[in-house]
Design a protein around this motif. Structure first.
Motif, PDB file in Angstrom:
ATOM      1  N   UNK A 462      -3.330  -5.226  -7.393  1.00 21.47           N
ATOM      2  CA  UNK A 462      -2.668  -4.175  -6.622  1.00 21.47           C
ATOM      3  C   UNK A 462      -3.057  -2.821  -7.201  1.00 21.47           C
ATOM      4  N   UNK A 463      -3.018  -1.814  -6.346  1.00 22.03           N
ATOM      5  CA  UNK A 463      -3.300  -0.456  -6.846  1.00 22.03           C
ATOM      6  C   UNK A 463      -2.645   0.553  -5.919  1.00 22.03           C
ATOM      7  N   UNK A 490       2.405  12.432   1.816  1.00 25.03           N
ATOM      8  CA  UNK A 490       1.880  11.740   0.623  1.00 25.03           C
ATOM      9  C   UNK A 490       1.340  10.368   1.020  1.00 25.03           C
ATOM     10  N   UNK A 491       0.359   9.892   0.233  1.00 22.76           N
ATOM     11  CA  UNK A 491      -0.210   8.567   0.529  1.00 22.76           C
ATOM     12  C   UNK A 491       0.819   7.485   0.254  1.00 22.76           C
ATOM     13  N   UNK A 492       1.070   6.612   1.213  1.00 19.39           N
ATOM     14  CA  UNK A 492       2.084   5.574   1.000  1.00 19.39           C
ATOM     15  C   UNK A 492       1.717   4.570  -0.091  1.00 19.39           C
ATOM     16  N   UNK A 497       3.117   1.138  -4.568  1.00 17.06           N
ATOM     17  CA  UNK A 497       2.680   0.518  -5.827  1.00 17.06           C
ATOM     18  C   UNK A 497       3.820   0.538  -6.857  1.00 17.06           C
ATOM     19  N   UNK A 498       4.438   1.722  -7.041  1.00 17.16           N
ATOM     20  CA  UNK A 498       5.485   1.812  -8.068  1.00 17.16           C
ATOM     21  C   UNK A 498       6.716   0.999  -7.674  1.00 17.16           C
ATOM     22  N   UNK A 499       7.058   1.015  -6.404  1.00 18.74           N
ATOM     23  CA  UNK A 499       8.256   0.244  -5.999  1.00 18.74           C
ATOM     24  C   UNK A 499       7.966  -1.260  -6.023  1.00 18.74           C
ATOM     25  N   UNK A 500       6.697  -1.622  -5.813  1.00 16.71           N
ATOM     26  CA  UNK A 500       6.317  -3.039  -5.953  1.00 16.71           C
ATOM     27  C   UNK A 500       6.574  -3.494  -7.396  1.00 16.71           C
TER      28      UNK A 500
END
Ligand SMILES: Cc1cc2nc3c(=O)[nH]c(=O)nc-3n(C[C@H](O)[C@H](O)[C@H](O)COP(=O)(O)OP(=O)(O)OC[C@H]3O[C@@H](n4cnc5c(N)ncnc54)[C@H](O)[C@@H]3O)c2cc1C
Ligand code: SF4
Length: 551
Positions: A462-463, A490-492, A497-500
């Motif tokens: 993931x990234x 902003x790019x989703x 990524x952070x919430x994942x």
């Protein structure tokens, strides 16, 4: 009568042929006379059976170009073998392959039929069911593979719940066993893998040569019209089909890739572009998985070209690793886990996804408890995420996109959002020309989504936007800003990524390969976390707001 039927009719067997010849059933993905049972006797002593099963073609909404590629190669293979002197039973059936075979065996009759062990689990269970009803089939090993089950179990042992499999160990063992790119006991160039050198973005450093086109002949044209008529509701575009459909087309396509693309394969292996579909990828997977091209010969060609100084070692090794390593590893993993069904007792499953009454329903592990429906954007509804829309448009047009777009755009987004890994697998299965159960299930459920809980990959691939921005030109043409992670515009990907990571901390938080991002996540302020969650929720809601087509 169609043109194909008229042309194949003279090869239909006489009663004497039925008695005297050795009869070989050719699975729908093994069109080769370069290895296996067809090489074991003269063509005049051989009979082949091919079944065009509409039951199989209707099982999933397969991309129209996939159906054309498969059916046209099957028909051309029949004609090629007839021209060599084989008798041919070419059978059209509304039933599954094995049911049709049983009917043929009884009807013609054909007492002794040989076939190679099917690559697809689907065909194996189909044959097993028909065998219970009386089908008599001699199954011999499939010599298109480069390794045996023993090669795999010697490295890893038999399947054990909870074990994780590292491809690199298998690949090294295969290099050592085969002597490919080896100088005695040592790997050529002093290391087994040059992967770390193969990570450059493509900025037109070298021109990309245009791949050859194979304009449809009359047989392929007939298949195109047939597929357009019968499978009009299926996924993807049929217009512009120019894929290789004969053995000489396949050889020409490979020769082009070997001479023109592979010399630059390594450095740009991970690069993505919105104006280039293929870059320096061979695009041979569809032909390899149909048996038209043999990995053993391809590897020998690449090794020879490397020795002659025509392909740099890092590119040659990178390409050989895909065939000798990944491709073989994936098929063993599929077989060892019975298509990931054996994970059911120790990896969380998507509860509703495995109706026991359907023998073809796929396993549905979901180690990260992902289960949201795959959104309409995967069917071509514009999402506004330029990377996603670009790759989906490529897949709709061609039934193919290269590895990194599959991994770091389509699957990355699905994993970050928590879309159902099984739905994503089924989507890949019908959307890509090269998809068959043994390779699509392992790649999507294993490598791409971590649904198998780490059996195939030691961490999820993931990234956020930074990786996509670095490796592609997508972000420069997107309405979203890859440098911002919260707020409007902003790019989703970055918020997702952070919430994942946050959502999956109970499962992934102690993963040693994720310690750096988790350290960064833990330093984020409560305010930033609230904003990231809001942006991620908004992105998922946006993607889910469009209705997707039904088949
Ligand atoms: C989500 C996802 C789904 C995929 N689904 C499929 C699929 O259905 N069918 C398929 O053949 N490959 C699949 N792959 C693997 C890989 O992406 C394709 O094999 C490759 O992109 C095909 O393009 P190419 O022929 O140009 O490959 P190249 O980059 O030129 O590589 C050469 C060959 O190596 C083999 N190979 C490379 N990587 C893999 C791999 N991970 N697994 C198996 N074989 C590999 C293929 O035969 C390929 O033709 C998938 C990968 C991902 C991440
Ligand atoms: S900005 Fe984000 S959504 Fe747009 S192309 Fe880049 S990664 Fe994709």
């Amino acid at each position: 009568m169609t043109l194909f039927e008229r042309r194949i009719a003279p090869a239909h067997p006489t009663p004497q042929d039925l008695k005297d010849r050795r009869w070989i059933f050719i699975p729908y993905d093994r069109f080769t006379d370069r290895t296996g049972p067809l090489t074991e006797q003269a063509a005049e002593k051989t009979g082949i059976i091919l079944v065009e099963s509409t039951a199989k073609a209707h099982r999933r909404p397969y991309h129209k170009k996939k159906l054309v590629l498969l059916i046209s190669n099957m028909r051309h293979f029949a004609l090629e073998q007839a021209a060599h002197g084989c008798s041919v039973v070419y059978h059209f059936s509304p039933h599954s392959h094995a049911t049709a075979l049983l009917q043929l065996q009884r009807g013609l009759p054909l007492l002794n039929i040989t076939t190679t062990r099917p690559a697809e689990r689907e065909l194996r269970i189909d044959i097993a069911a028909a065998t219970k009803l009386g089908l008599q089939l001699k199954i011999v090993p499939d010599t298109t593979w480069l390794s045996t089950t023993e090669d795999f179990t010697t490295v890893f042992g038999p399947y054990k719940p909870g074990r994780s499999y590292v491809m690199d160990r298998f690949y090294r063992a295969q290099r050592q066993k085969s002597g490919i790119l080896m100088d005695g006991q040592k790997p050529r160039g002093g290391q087994f893998s040059f992967d770390a050198e193969n990570r450059r973005p493509y900025k037109v450093q070298v021109p990309i040569p245009a791949p050859p086109s194979f304009p449809p002949d009359a047989i392929t044209q007939e298949v195109i019209e047939y597929v357009a008529r019968e499978y009009d509701h299926h996924f993807g575009e049929i217009e512009g089909f120019d894929g290789p459909c004969t053995q000489s087309d396949a050889d020409a396509a490979w020769s082009f890739a070997l001479n023109n693309l592979l010399p630059h394969f390594g450095p740009y292996e991970d690069a993505m572009r919105d104006d280039e579909l293929q870059l320096f990828h061979s695009r041979m997977s569809g032909l390899i998985n149909l048996g038209r091209l043999l990995p053993a010969r391809m590897i020998a060609d690449v090794e020879r070209a490397c020795t002659d100084g025509l392909i740099p070692l890092a590119s040659a090794e990178g390409f050989i690793r895909q065939l000798l390593g990944w491709r073989e590893f994936m098929r063993h993993l599929h077989e060892q886990t019975d298509g990931y069904r054996l994970l059911a007792n120790h990896v969380p499953q998507e509860k509703t996804k495995l109706p026991e009454s359907d023998p073809y329903a796929g396993a549905a592990p979901s180690a990260l408890n992902a289960s949201l429906p795959l959104p309409a954007a995967y069917w071509g509804v514009t999402s506004g995420l330029h990377c996603l829309d670009t790759v989906v448009a490529q897949v709709i047009r061609e039934g193919w996109s290269h590895h990194i777009t599959r991994l770091m755009v389509l699957s990355n987004l699905a994993t970050l959002c928590g879309f159902s890994p099984r739905e994503l697998t089924d989507w890949f299965w019908f959307a890509y020309v090269d998809a068959y159960d043994w390779v699509v299930e392992t790649n999507v459920l294993g490598m791409a989504t971590y649904a198998d809980g780490g059996l195939t990959a030691t961490k999820p691939y993931v990234s956020g936007a930074a990786y996509i921005n670095k490796m592609s030109n997508y972000c420069g043409h997107c309405q979203y800003d890859p440098k911002r992670s919260t707020g409007e515009g902003s790019c989703p990907f970055t918020a997702l990524y952070w919430t994942f990571l946050e959502r999956n901390e109970p499962v992934l938080g102690s993963n040693f390969r994720l310690q750096m991002p988790y350290t960064t996540l833990r330093k984020k302020s409560a305010t930033e976390l609230v904003q990231l969650r809001a942006r991620a929720e908004e992105a998922i809601a946006h993607l889910q707001s469009f209705k997707r087509p039904e088949y």
